[in-house]
Design a protein around this motif. Structure first.
Motif, mmCIF file in Angstrom:
data_model
loop_
_atom_site.group_PDB
_atom_site.id
_atom_site.type_symbol
_atom_site.label_atom_id
_atom_site.label_comp_id
_atom_site.label_asym_id
_atom_site.label_seq_id
_atom_site.Cartn_x
_atom_site.Cartn_y
_atom_site.Cartn_z
ATOM 1 N N ASP A 25 0.870 -1.173 0.000
ATOM 2 C CA ASP A 25 0.000 0.000 0.000
ATOM 3 C C ASP A 25 0.906 1.223 0.000
ATOM 4 O O ASP A 25 1.383 1.658 1.043
ATOM 5 N N TRP A 26 1.173 1.775 -1.183
ATOM 6 C CA TRP A 26 2.129 2.876 -1.316
ATOM 7 C C TRP A 26 1.633 4.165 -0.671
ATOM 8 O O TRP A 26 2.385 5.129 -0.575
ATOM 9 N N THR A 27 0.393 4.192 -0.221
ATOM 10 C CA THR A 27 -0.100 5.377 0.488
ATOM 11 C C THR A 27 0.179 5.290 1.988
ATOM 12 O O THR A 27 -0.037 6.262 2.703
ATOM 13 N N ALA A 28 0.652 4.154 2.453
ATOM 14 C CA ALA A 28 0.970 3.980 3.879
ATOM 15 C C ALA A 28 2.210 4.786 4.252
ATOM 16 O O ALA A 28 3.027 5.117 3.385
ATOM 17 N N PRO A 29 2.379 5.096 5.540
ATOM 18 C CA PRO A 29 3.592 5.803 5.976
ATOM 19 C C PRO A 29 4.850 4.983 5.665
ATOM 20 O O PRO A 29 4.820 3.753 5.645
ATOM 21 N N TRP A 30 5.959 5.692 5.449
ATOM 22 C CA TRP A 30 7.220 5.047 5.077
ATOM 23 C C TRP A 30 7.604 3.948 6.057
ATOM 24 O O TRP A 30 7.977 2.848 5.645
ATOM 25 N N GLN A 31 7.516 4.201 7.347
ATOM 26 C CA GLN A 31 7.923 3.197 8.345
ATOM 27 C C GLN A 31 7.115 1.908 8.193
ATOM 28 O O GLN A 31 7.645 0.811 8.294
ATOM 29 N N HIS A 32 5.832 2.045 7.918
ATOM 30 C CA HIS A 32 4.982 0.864 7.712
ATOM 31 C C HIS A 32 5.429 0.095 6.465
ATOM 32 O O HIS A 32 5.491 -1.133 6.477
ATOM 33 N N LEU A 33 5.730 0.813 5.386
ATOM 34 C CA LEU A 33 6.199 0.162 4.158
ATOM 35 C C LEU A 33 7.486 -0.620 4.407
ATOM 36 O O LEU A 33 7.643 -1.749 3.953
ATOM 37 N N VAL A 34 8.395 -0.015 5.151
ATOM 38 C CA VAL A 34 9.670 -0.675 5.433
ATOM 39 C C VAL A 34 9.437 -1.945 6.246
ATOM 40 O O VAL A 34 9.982 -3.003 5.944
ATOM 41 N N GLU A 35 8.622 -1.851 7.280
ATOM 42 C CA GLU A 35 8.348 -3.013 8.129
ATOM 43 C C GLU A 35 7.654 -4.122 7.337
ATOM 44 O O GLU A 35 8.008 -5.291 7.445
ATOM 45 N N GLU A 36 6.662 -3.738 6.542
ATOM 46 C CA GLU A 36 5.914 -4.718 5.756
ATOM 47 C C GLU A 36 6.801 -5.371 4.695
ATOM 48 O O GLU A 36 6.747 -6.575 4.471
ATOM 49 N N SER A 37 7.623 -4.584 4.042
ATOM 50 C CA SER A 37 8.445 -5.128 2.959
ATOM 51 C C SER A 37 9.641 -5.926 3.464
ATOM 52 O O SER A 37 10.235 -6.681 2.708
ATOM 53 N N ARG A 38 9.998 -5.794 4.712
ATOM 54 C CA ARG A 38 11.131 -6.546 5.273
ATOM 55 C C ARG A 38 10.856 -8.048 5.252
ATOM 56 O O ARG A 38 11.752 -8.857 5.064
ATOM 57 N N THR A 39 9.618 -8.430 5.407
ATOM 58 C CA THR A 39 9.247 -9.846 5.440
ATOM 59 C C THR A 39 9.567 -10.552 4.131
ATOM 60 O O THR A 39 10.060 -11.675 4.124
ATOM 61 N N TRP A 40 9.312 -9.901 3.003
ATOM 62 C CA TRP A 40 9.473 -10.562 1.703
ATOM 63 C C TRP A 40 10.915 -10.924 1.370
ATOM 64 O O TRP A 40 11.169 -12.044 0.913
ATOM 65 N N PRO A 41 11.888 -10.032 1.567
ATOM 66 C CA PRO A 41 13.269 -10.442 1.290
ATOM 67 C C PRO A 41 13.728 -11.596 2.186
ATOM 68 O O PRO A 41 14.510 -12.442 1.761
ATOM 69 N N LEU A 42 13.224 -11.644 3.420
ATOM 70 C CA LEU A 42 13.576 -12.765 4.299
ATOM 71 C C LEU A 42 13.017 -14.071 3.752
ATOM 72 O O LEU A 42 13.697 -15.105 3.763
ATOM 73 N N LEU A 43 11.788 -14.042 3.238
ATOM 74 C CA LEU A 43 11.213 -15.242 2.631
ATOM 75 C C LEU A 43 11.966 -15.631 1.364
ATOM 76 O O LEU A 43 12.229 -16.809 1.118
ATOM 77 N N GLU A 44 12.318 -14.634 0.559
ATOM 78 C CA GLU A 44 13.094 -14.915 -0.659
ATOM 79 C C GLU A 44 14.439 -15.533 -0.304
ATOM 80 O O GLU A 44 14.872 -16.496 -0.929
#
Length: 73
Positions: A28-47
């Motif tokens: 959700d690119w409208t979310a605050p930056w900190q939320h985007l960072v926290e949410e997107s951190r999960t995907w590289p760990l899974l990759e």
């Protein structure tokens, strides 16, 4: 924030794209930056946990920072 990662293998003096895990995700690119960072951190760990492994394989991450979202700042 890492957007995605590409996996490459070097063999016989050539570089080849290697299939890696690619979970479907949407941010959700409208979310605050900190939320985007926290949410997107999960995907590289899974990759990373499902990434192909070999001494000839390397990863090339693509990332952005806050200024890439708002270059005028």
């Amino acid at each position: 924030m890492i957007l995605h990662s590409q996996f490459w293998q070097v063999a016989a003096a050539r570089t080849y794209d290697v299939s890696g895990p690619g979970p479907d995700r949407g941010l959700d690119w409208t979310a605050p930056w900190q939320h985007l960072v926290e949410e997107s951190r999960t995907w590289p760990l899974l990759e990373a946990s499902g990434a192909p492994t070999d001494d000839t394989i390397f990863v090339a991450p693509t990332w952005i920072d806050r200024t890439d979202l708002s270059p005028e700042r």
